[in-house]
Enzyme design. Structure first.
Site, short mmCIF file in Angstrom:
data_model
loop_
_atom_site.label_atom_id
_atom_site.label_comp_id
_atom_site.label_asym_id
_atom_site.label_seq_id
_atom_site.Cartn_x
_atom_site.Cartn_y
_atom_site.Cartn_z
N GLU A 99 16.44 -18.63 -9.18
CA GLU A 99 16.04 -17.27 -9.57
C GLU A 99 15.40 -17.27 -10.97
O GLU A 99 14.42 -16.56 -11.21
CB GLU A 99 17.27 -16.35 -9.51
CG GLU A 99 17.05 -14.93 -10.02
CD GLU A 99 16.02 -14.12 -9.25
OE1 GLU A 99 15.42 -14.62 -8.29
OE2 GLU A 99 15.77 -12.97 -9.66
N ARG A 139 4.88 0.28 -6.15
CA ARG A 139 4.85 -0.60 -4.98
C ARG A 139 3.90 -1.77 -5.17
O ARG A 139 3.96 -2.75 -4.44
CB ARG A 139 4.41 0.20 -3.75
CG ARG A 139 5.38 1.30 -3.38
CD ARG A 139 4.77 2.21 -2.36
NE ARG A 139 4.72 1.62 -1.03
CZ ARG A 139 5.66 1.73 -0.12
NH1 ARG A 139 6.76 2.40 -0.40
NH2 ARG A 139 5.53 1.19 1.06
N LYS A 168 5.68 -4.55 -5.00
CA LYS A 168 7.14 -4.29 -5.05
C LYS A 168 7.75 -4.24 -3.65
O LYS A 168 8.85 -4.71 -3.44
CB LYS A 168 7.36 -2.96 -5.78
CG LYS A 168 8.82 -2.63 -6.00
CD LYS A 168 9.42 -3.48 -7.09
CE LYS A 168 10.89 -3.28 -7.28
NZ LYS A 168 11.52 -4.48 -7.87
N GLY A 179 -0.67 -1.87 6.50
CA GLY A 179 -0.37 -2.83 7.55
C GLY A 179 -1.53 -3.76 7.78
O GLY A 179 -2.44 -3.86 6.96
N CYS A 201 0.83 -1.21 0.00
CA CYS A 201 0.00 0.00 0.00
C CYS A 201 0.87 1.26 0.00
O CYS A 201 1.88 1.33 0.69
CB CYS A 201 -0.89 0.03 1.21
SG CYS A 201 -1.91 -1.44 1.35
N GLU A 210 6.81 -15.55 -11.73
CA GLU A 210 6.22 -14.26 -11.40
C GLU A 210 5.68 -13.55 -12.63
O GLU A 210 4.59 -12.99 -12.61
CB GLU A 210 7.30 -13.32 -10.84
CG GLU A 210 7.81 -13.63 -9.50
CD GLU A 210 8.89 -12.65 -9.14
OE1 GLU A 210 8.69 -11.89 -8.20
OE2 GLU A 210 9.96 -12.62 -9.79
N TRP A 267 -3.18 -2.72 -1.69
CA TRP A 267 -2.85 -4.09 -2.09
C TRP A 267 -3.63 -4.95 -1.11
O TRP A 267 -3.33 -4.98 0.09
CB TRP A 267 -1.35 -4.31 -1.96
CG TRP A 267 -0.89 -5.62 -2.50
CD1 TRP A 267 -0.56 -5.89 -3.80
CD2 TRP A 267 -0.69 -6.83 -1.77
NE1 TRP A 267 -0.19 -7.20 -3.92
CE2 TRP A 267 -0.26 -7.81 -2.70
CE3 TRP A 267 -0.86 -7.20 -0.44
CZ2 TRP A 267 0.03 -9.12 -2.32
CZ3 TRP A 267 -0.58 -8.51 -0.07
CH2 TRP A 267 -0.14 -9.45 -1.00
C1 F6R Z 1 11.15 -11.15 -7.13
C2 F6R Z 1 10.97 -10.10 -6.14
C3 F6R Z 1 10.80 -10.50 -4.72
C4 F6R Z 1 11.72 -9.62 -3.86
C5 F6R Z 1 11.44 -9.87 -2.36
C6 F6R Z 1 12.37 -9.08 -1.50
O1 F6R Z 1 11.26 -10.62 -8.41
O2 F6R Z 1 10.97 -8.96 -6.46
O3 F6R Z 1 11.04 -11.84 -4.50
O4 F6R Z 1 13.04 -9.91 -4.18
O5 F6R Z 1 10.13 -9.53 -2.07
O6 F6R Z 1 12.27 -7.72 -1.77
P1 F6R Z 1 13.39 -6.70 -1.37
O7 F6R Z 1 14.60 -7.03 -2.17
O8 F6R Z 1 12.82 -5.36 -1.69
O9 F6R Z 1 13.65 -6.90 0.10
#
Ligand code: F6R
Length: 589
Positions: free
Chosen positions: A467, A28, A584, A100, A2, A474, A73
């Site tokens: 990966e 996000r 994100k 939250g 959010c 995804e 979200w």
């Molecule tokens: C995959 C992806 C997620 C993030 C995970 C951690 O493409 O984006 O798996 O890698 O949510 O996010 P960060 O790196 O922002 O802590």
């Protein structure tokens, strides 16, 4: 997740300004959005919508100096207009947005229903605004928000707009909230970059703080003891680079292509940070790499990199599990969080537990000023540039590049590490040419109707297999699984049938012949074998040649996985920048 944006001040179209703020928070991830604005007659007007912000019509209000907006979200309650924020109290005197999860919302809701409150949504958020309303009957606005927020269990951030006092109250515990101080105007947002186009004077709210804000005054009090806090606004000089995708169709493609520039930056500008971090690791007794999703795979790759190059053992854990493993940490332990956003709650939670055990906290993080950045005792800024696509790409390879250089520094062969990375840049340059992109696009077209894709790798290529599978899942929603090549015979090979597409990652290293044996075995069961690596072999039905840059070959090899994920999504008519159900910044558990 959010996104939150609030504005109060001299601008008479606060709703438009908030709308622009929400656009900058779009990355996000969200499924609905809404704005509340206080109009000239003192009434709060709200617009709520499902789907993308686009070029929405904002004529729900004529003029306004005070507005707040939210990108939702969904967690509690489906994606509906009713569930979108902001939420009203019974009399439409208060509007509230929230990031939250209020864990005890069910009991609060039944308490409020008994007192006569009327609910229209299925959200936990609506409970918050009614609880403030209930306390506001007998208390001041400030006290009412204080009393309500103190009763929430879980990690939350809220902003409440009050029509009577024309003041915002915002509280936070967990989710990020940043205050921006302007000239005759003030801002609140869940991301500092959303505020920077308007003011560079910002304050990152701490947990357990409540702010009261109008266009001139900002008052911060402690939610622990109600004491008034002295707030020092910092002037941030971060550049807001134009990270537009230009003529490219998607941010994901732009960010994949950006990786050559990112690597160039790492090789030429990060010496000092790499040196400091290496020293930190060598002084610690027990180093742990933790992260989530893609970042976790970078951590896992780190264990191979450190073992091979620096001959030292580092531990790896998925961040959401690390909280259950902290009992053996000591003040000499070093726990390094890897993160693009720096806001991932599972990671922050784990690091808090590690800090409670007095371990040192380090971070390899991409977002300056993020919660992780501020929380860490030692930070290394990845400088990969803004990632807008939900699917992470260049932040992953930036983490790999830094881990490689740190390991080479620790081995005493830093220059060699830099040379290897320079070679990697030219390998990537070769890889990202139009002919190669067309080849991967063509392969993706032929694979796009598949239900399952399997990927194997060994050693440092094992996390690359994981990966690659994640990118495919995804972005294209195709079921993809990565496996350690050696695990095939222990169960996985049962999945391989006639025509099953199987990818194998084969760099020029000690894993080559073992992985090749696995390829033969999959082929013998009918697998359609696609090789990624430095040289072709007759066993492959298709081969993508990436080149040889020693241990750094994991970088070009994963670029192929990223491209496959991207083109598979495009072939299936999906938006790779905004996959369904994903956000994100994962700021809720
Ligand atoms: C995959 C992806 C997620 C993030 C995970 C951690 O493409 O984006 O798996 O890698 O949510 O996010 P960060 O790196 O922002 O802590």
């Amino acid at each position: 997740m959010c996104g939150i944006f609030g504005y109060i001040g001299k601008n008479t179209h606060a709703e438009k300004l908030v709308f622009e703020g929400l656009k900058s928070l779009e990355y996000r991830g969200y499924d609905s959005w809404g704005i509340a604005a206080l109009d000239g007659s003192g009434q709060i007007k709200i617009t709520k919508n499902i789907g993308k912000i686009g070029n929405a019509n904002l004529d729900f209000v004529k003029k306004s100096n005070m507005a707040l907006g939210h990108t939702r979200w969904a967690t509690h309650g489906g994606v509906t207009v009713k569930n979108a924020h902001p939420h009203f109290d019974c009399n439409h005197h208060l509007a509230l947005i929230h990031n939250g999860i209020i864990e005890n919302y069910a009991s609060l809701k039944s308490e409020l229903i008994k007192k006569g409150h009327h609910f229209i949504s299925e959200t936990d958020t609506e409970v918050a605004v009614h609880l403030v309303e209930e306390y506001y009957k007998k208390q001041s606005f400030e006290q009412a928000v204080f009393s309500a927020f103190k009763r929430f269990e879980g990690l939350n951030a809220i902003i409440v707009m009050d029509h009577k006092t024309a003041v915002f109250a915002a509280c936070k515990n967990g989710s990020p909230l940043i205050i921006g101080r302007g000239d005759g105007e003030n801002f609140l947002a869940s991301d500092a970059y959303a505020i920077l186009p308007y003011t560079r004077r910002v304050y990152f709210m701490e947990d357990d703080e409540l702010v009261l804000m109008d266009s001139k005054k900002i008052k911060v009090i402690s939610l622990k003891d109600k004491s008034l806090k002295k707030v020092n606004f910092q002037k941030v000089d971060w550049s807001i680079k134009n990270e537009d995708k230009g003529d490219l169709p998607h941010y994901m493609l732009k960010e994949i292509l950006d990786q050559k520039f990112m690597l160039d930056y790492v090789v030429s500008h990060q010496d000092e940070s790499i040196k400091k971090f290496s020293q930190l690791i060598s002084q610690s007794f027990g180093t742990y790499l933790v992260g989530c999703g893609t970042a976790a795979y970078a951590c896992l790759a780190g264990t191979y990199i450190f073992s091979k190059v620096a001959k030292i053992h580092v531990n790896f854990s998925v961040a959401s599990e690390f909280g259950y493993l902290v009992d053996y940490l000591t003040p000499k332990s070093l726990v390094i969080g890897l993160s693009q956003s720096g806001e991932t709650i599972d990671l922050l939670d784990a690091l808090k537990k590690a800090k409670a055990k007095k371990a040192k906290i380090g971070s390899l993080v991409n977002v300056l000023g993020s919660t992780l950045y501020r929380f860490s005792d030692h930070k290394l800024l990845l400088n990969a540039g803004v990632e807008r696509a939900v699917v992470s790409t260049k932040a992953f390879t930036a983490k790999l590049a830094h881990l490689l250089l740190i390991a080479y520094y620790l081995s005493g062969n830093y220059q060699e590490g830099k040379e290897i990375l320079k070679n990697t840049i030219s390998v990537i340059n070769n890889l990202l040419n139009d002919k190669q992109l067309l080849k991967i696009k063509d392969l993706s077209r032929r694979l796009s109707h598949q239900e399952h894709i399997y990927i194997i790798g060994r050693g440092a290529s094992y996390p690359i297999a994981l990966e690659t599978a994640l990118k495919i899942k995804e972005a294209s929603y195709i079921h993809a699984e990565g496996f350690a090549g050696g695990e095939l015979k222990h169960g996985v090979i049962a999945l391989v049938d006639k025509g099953t597409p199987c990818l194998a990652i084969l760099p020029n290293d000690e894993t080559y012949f073992d992985t090749l044996s696995g390829v033969m075995e999959m082929k013998a069961r009918g697998g359609y074998m696609i090789g990624i690596g430095f040289k072709n072999h007759e066993v492959f039905d298709e081969f993508i040649e990436t080149g040889d840059c020693q241990l750094a070959s994991i970088i070009p090899n994963v670029v192929i996985g990223q491209l496959l994920g991207y083109y598979l999504a495009v072939e299936k008519g999906l938006d790779p920048d905004k996959p369904r159900n994903l956000a994100k910044s994962v700021t809720v558990k």
